[in-house]
Design a protein around this motif. Sequence first.
Motif, PDB file in Angstrom:
ATOM      1  N   LEU A   1       0.816  -1.256   0.077  1.00 14.48           N
ATOM      2  CA  LEU A   1       0.080  -0.283  -0.082  1.00 14.48           C
ATOM      3  C   LEU A   1       0.865   1.292  -0.096  1.00 14.48           C
ATOM      4  CD1 LEU A   1      -2.788   1.480   0.620  1.00 14.48           C
ATOM      5  CD2 LEU A   1      -2.425   1.107   3.187  1.00 14.48           C
ATOM      6  N   ALA A   2       0.460   2.252  -0.958  1.00 14.87           N
ATOM      7  CA  ALA A   2       1.155   3.450  -0.643  1.00 14.87           C
ATOM      8  C   ALA A   2       0.036   4.629  -0.709  1.00 14.87           C
ATOM      9  CB  ALA A   2       1.973   3.805  -2.223  1.00 14.87           C
ATOM     10  N   PHE A   3       0.766   5.637   0.178  1.00 14.29           N
ATOM     11  CA  PHE A   3      -0.418   6.481   0.492  1.00 14.29           C
ATOM     12  C   PHE A   3       0.362   8.025   0.539  1.00 14.29           C
ATOM     13  CE2 PHE A   3       1.339   4.730   4.132  1.00 14.29           C
ATOM     14  CZ  PHE A   3       1.394   5.887   5.044  1.00 14.29           C
ATOM     15  N   LEU A   4      -0.215   9.255   0.507  1.00 12.54           N
ATOM     16  CA  LEU A   4       0.078  10.463   0.855  1.00 12.54           C
ATOM     17  C   LEU A   4       0.526  10.745   1.939  1.00 12.54           C
ATOM     18  CD1 LEU A   4      -2.526  12.751  -1.192  1.00 12.54           C
ATOM     19  CD2 LEU A   4      -0.246  12.429  -1.891  1.00 12.54           C
ATOM     20  N   HIS A   5       1.625  11.566   2.135  1.00 14.29           N
ATOM     21  CA  HIS A   5       2.351  12.096   3.206  1.00 14.29           C
ATOM     22  C   HIS A   5       1.448  12.452   4.371  1.00 14.29           C
ATOM     23  CE1 HIS A   5       6.068  11.770   0.966  1.00 14.29           C
ATOM     24  NE2 HIS A   5       6.834  11.565   2.069  1.00 14.29           N
ATOM     25  N   THR A   6       0.618  13.607   3.736  1.00 18.49           N
ATOM     26  CA  THR A   6      -0.573  14.177   4.350  1.00 18.49           C
ATOM     27  C   THR A   6      -1.695  13.439   5.107  1.00 18.49           C
ATOM     28  OG1 THR A   6      -1.615  14.740   2.514  1.00 18.49           O
ATOM     29  CG2 THR A   6      -0.195  16.305   3.061  1.00 18.49           C
ATOM     30  N   LEU A   7      -1.623  12.084   4.712  1.00 17.20           N
ATOM     31  CA  LEU A   7      -2.584  11.393   5.217  1.00 17.20           C
ATOM     32  C   LEU A   7      -2.216  10.233   6.234  1.00 17.20           C
ATOM     33  CD1 LEU A   7      -4.531  10.222   1.740  1.00 17.20           C
ATOM     34  CD2 LEU A   7      -5.132  12.233   3.285  1.00 17.20           C
ATOM     35  N   GLY A   8      -0.845  10.438   6.594  1.00 22.32           N
ATOM     36  CA  GLY A   8      -0.090   9.447   7.253  1.00 22.32           C
ATOM     37  C   GLY A   8      -0.451   9.543   8.751  1.00 22.32           C
ATOM     38  N   THR A   9      -1.262  10.711   9.156  1.00 23.01           N
ATOM     39  CA  THR A   9      -1.315  11.258  10.521  1.00 23.01           C
ATOM     40  C   THR A   9      -2.785  10.907  10.961  1.00 23.01           C
ATOM     41  OG1 THR A   9      -1.635  13.523   9.963  1.00 23.01           O
ATOM     42  CG2 THR A   9       0.613  13.025  10.381  1.00 23.01           C
TER      43      THR A   9
ATOM     44  N   ARG B   1       4.495  11.467  -2.684  1.00 25.99           N
ATOM     45  CA  ARG B   1       3.649  12.477  -3.314  1.00 25.99           C
ATOM     46  C   ARG B   1       2.991  11.922  -4.385  1.00 25.99           C
ATOM     47  NH1 ARG B   1       8.202  16.739  -5.189  1.00 25.99           N
ATOM     48  NH2 ARG B   1       9.048  15.971  -3.209  1.00 25.99           N
ATOM     49  N   GLU B   2       2.101  12.680  -5.001  1.00 27.19           N
ATOM     50  CA  GLU B   2       1.035  12.056  -5.913  1.00 27.19           C
ATOM     51  C   GLU B   2       1.841  11.380  -7.201  1.00 27.19           C
ATOM     52  OE1 GLU B   2      -0.403  14.281  -4.200  1.00 27.19           O
ATOM     53  OE2 GLU B   2      -2.673  14.011  -4.101  1.00 27.19           O
ATOM     54  N   SER B   3       2.855  12.071  -7.590  1.00 21.60           N
ATOM     55  CA  SER B   3       3.382  11.431  -8.907  1.00 21.60           C
ATOM     56  C   SER B   3       4.186  10.066  -8.369  1.00 21.60           C
ATOM     57  CB  SER B   3       4.653  12.341  -9.253  1.00 21.60           C
ATOM     58  OG  SER B   3       5.423  12.634  -8.376  1.00 21.60           O
ATOM     59  N   GLY B   4       4.689  10.147  -7.376  1.00 21.21           N
ATOM     60  CA  GLY B   4       5.373   8.978  -6.905  1.00 21.21           C
ATOM     61  C   GLY B   4       4.333   7.671  -6.497  1.00 21.21           C
ATOM     62  N   LEU B   5       2.977   8.162  -6.101  1.00 23.02           N
ATOM     63  CA  LEU B   5       2.071   7.000  -5.965  1.00 23.02           C
ATOM     64  C   LEU B   5       1.804   6.465  -7.179  1.00 23.02           C
ATOM     65  CD1 LEU B   5      -0.312   8.928  -3.474  1.00 23.02           C
ATOM     66  CD2 LEU B   5       1.482   7.040  -2.864  1.00 23.02           C
TER      67      LEU B   5
ATOM     68  N   GLY C   1      -6.772  13.356  -5.668  1.00 25.09           N
ATOM     69  CA  GLY C   1      -7.952  13.413  -6.731  1.00 25.09           C
ATOM     70  C   GLY C   1      -7.504  12.480  -7.750  1.00 25.09           C
ATOM     71  N   ASP C   2      -8.347  12.192  -8.763  1.00 29.15           N
ATOM     72  CA  ASP C   2      -8.320  11.222  -9.693  1.00 29.15           C
ATOM     73  C   ASP C   2      -7.047  11.492 -10.424  1.00 29.15           C
ATOM     74  OD1 ASP C   2      -8.626   9.430 -11.860  1.00 29.15           O
ATOM     75  OD2 ASP C   2     -10.650   9.852 -12.154  1.00 29.15           O
ATOM     76  N   PRO C   3      -6.188  10.536 -10.567  1.00 31.02           N
ATOM     77  CA  PRO C   3      -4.882  10.870 -11.581  1.00 31.02           C
ATOM     78  C   PRO C   3      -5.178  11.138 -12.955  1.00 31.02           C
ATOM     79  CG  PRO C   3      -4.898   8.494 -10.710  1.00 31.02           C
ATOM     80  CD  PRO C   3      -6.207   9.249 -10.115  1.00 31.02           C
ATOM     81  N   ASP C   4      -6.368  10.498 -13.429  1.00 33.37           N
ATOM     82  CA  ASP C   4      -6.789  10.727 -14.889  1.00 33.37           C
ATOM     83  C   ASP C   4      -5.748  10.025 -15.699  1.00 33.37           C
ATOM     84  OD1 ASP C   4      -8.134  11.654 -16.776  1.00 33.37           O
ATOM     85  OD2 ASP C   4      -7.195  13.681 -17.189  1.00 33.37           O
ATOM     86  N   THR C   5      -5.519   8.867 -15.371  1.00 29.64           N
ATOM     87  CA  THR C   5      -4.470   7.984 -16.183  1.00 29.64           C
ATOM     88  C   THR C   5      -5.631   6.777 -16.609  1.00 29.64           C
ATOM     89  OG1 THR C   5      -2.560   8.601 -14.811  1.00 29.64           O
ATOM     90  CG2 THR C   5      -2.687   6.710 -16.156  1.00 29.64           C
TER      91      THR C   5
ATOM     92  N   GLY D   1       4.308  19.005  -7.352  1.00 35.04           N
ATOM     93  CA  GLY D   1       4.202  17.305  -7.434  1.00 35.04           C
ATOM     94  C   GLY D   1       3.276  16.847  -6.084  1.00 35.04           C
ATOM     95  N   TYR D   2       2.890  17.425  -5.150  1.00 32.40           N
ATOM     96  CA  TYR D   2       1.935  17.211  -4.165  1.00 32.40           C
ATOM     97  C   TYR D   2       0.524  17.757  -4.564  1.00 32.40           C
ATOM     98  CZ  TYR D   2       5.784  15.857  -0.703  1.00 32.40           C
ATOM     99  OH  TYR D   2       6.743  15.489  -0.202  1.00 32.40           O
ATOM    100  N   GLY D   3      -0.499  17.034  -4.324  1.00 27.98           N
ATOM    101  CA  GLY D   3      -1.780  17.223  -4.758  1.00 27.98           C
ATOM    102  C   GLY D   3      -2.607  18.524  -3.970  1.00 27.98           C
ATOM    103  N   LEU D   4      -1.882  18.523  -2.865  1.00 34.11           N
ATOM    104  CA  LEU D   4      -2.234  20.043  -1.931  1.00 34.11           C
ATOM    105  C   LEU D   4      -1.798  21.166  -2.772  1.00 34.11           C
ATOM    106  CD1 LEU D   4      -4.059  20.883   0.386  1.00 34.11           C
ATOM    107  CD2 LEU D   4      -2.082  20.685   1.982  1.00 34.11           C
ATOM    108  N   ARG D   5      -0.777  20.955  -3.177  1.00 35.02           N
ATOM    109  CA  ARG D   5       0.015  22.250  -3.943  1.00 35.02           C
ATOM    110  C   ARG D   5      -0.910  22.381  -5.040  1.00 35.02           C
ATOM    111  NH1 ARG D   5       5.159  24.605  -4.657  1.00 35.02           N
ATOM    112  NH2 ARG D   5       4.870  26.155  -6.438  1.00 35.02           N
ATOM    113  N   ASP D   6      -1.181  21.447  -5.751  1.00 32.08           N
ATOM    114  CA  ASP D   6      -2.270  21.703  -7.230  1.00 32.08           C
ATOM    115  C   ASP D   6      -3.474  22.241  -6.862  1.00 32.08           C
ATOM    116  OD1 ASP D   6      -0.114  20.565  -8.502  1.00 32.08           O
ATOM    117  OD2 ASP D   6      -0.647  18.546  -8.596  1.00 32.08           O
TER     118      ASP D   6
END
Length: 236
Positions: free
Chosen positions: A28-36, A61-65, A81-85, A130-135
């Motif tokens: 499992l991989a997850f965003l840094h901001t969700l780990g707390t 970050r999102e790109s790494g996920l 959000g949806d990576p749209d891939t 590269g982080y979703g919260l930045r976008d």
Amino acid sequence: MDVVLHHYDLGLCAVAESVDPEKGLIPLAFLHTLGTWLVPPLLGSFRDQYPRARFELHQHRESGLVQKLLDGTVDLTITGGDPDTPTISWQRLLVQSLWLAVPPRHRLACRKQVRLAEVADKPFILLQPGYGLRDTTERLCREAGFTHHVGFEGEEVETLRGLVTAGLGVSLLPLPQMATQPSSTAESAATYLPVTDVDCTRDIGIARLTGRTLPPASERFLRHVLSSAPRILQDK
């Protein structure tokens, strides 16, 4: 070579899981901001039901996920959000509110709510590209009619909170983990204000490779996440 060996290890785990399905490995991989706040209760409640399940965890970050999914390193990612891939299927888990964090002695700190456009001339404390919260922050600033000024770029949300408290700028952030009201959690801490002129929220979802049959343990965890994540946000 590392990816090949990793896939070999996952194959051995899959064989073992076919013998004992409740003892599976869940990459499992997850965003840094969700780990707390989100990921720990999801894992803990799953382990309460399946104590022999094991997790292989990755933070990115999102790109790494996205890359972790595409190269087969993980079965699932909990992301924004949806990576749209086309090769990735994404399902929304919940919608999280974002608040404008301002320094404790900022001119807006005594307000009950604020328009994002009111801080158009202020430096923003942001996560790195590269982080979703930045976008999301950049998009919301555009929707409010301005381009943000970068005051600092970091990798951890808690660092951003500290820099806002120190008076170095403003930021769009989720409420601190222990906060339940749109205000400061302590007299010397940053103040969090609801935003009225744009929809300050972000999607949080779970992703998998499209068309791929998940191993039993990962499929079981996916169902658990889909049913449990909204309740965790309500209890937060």
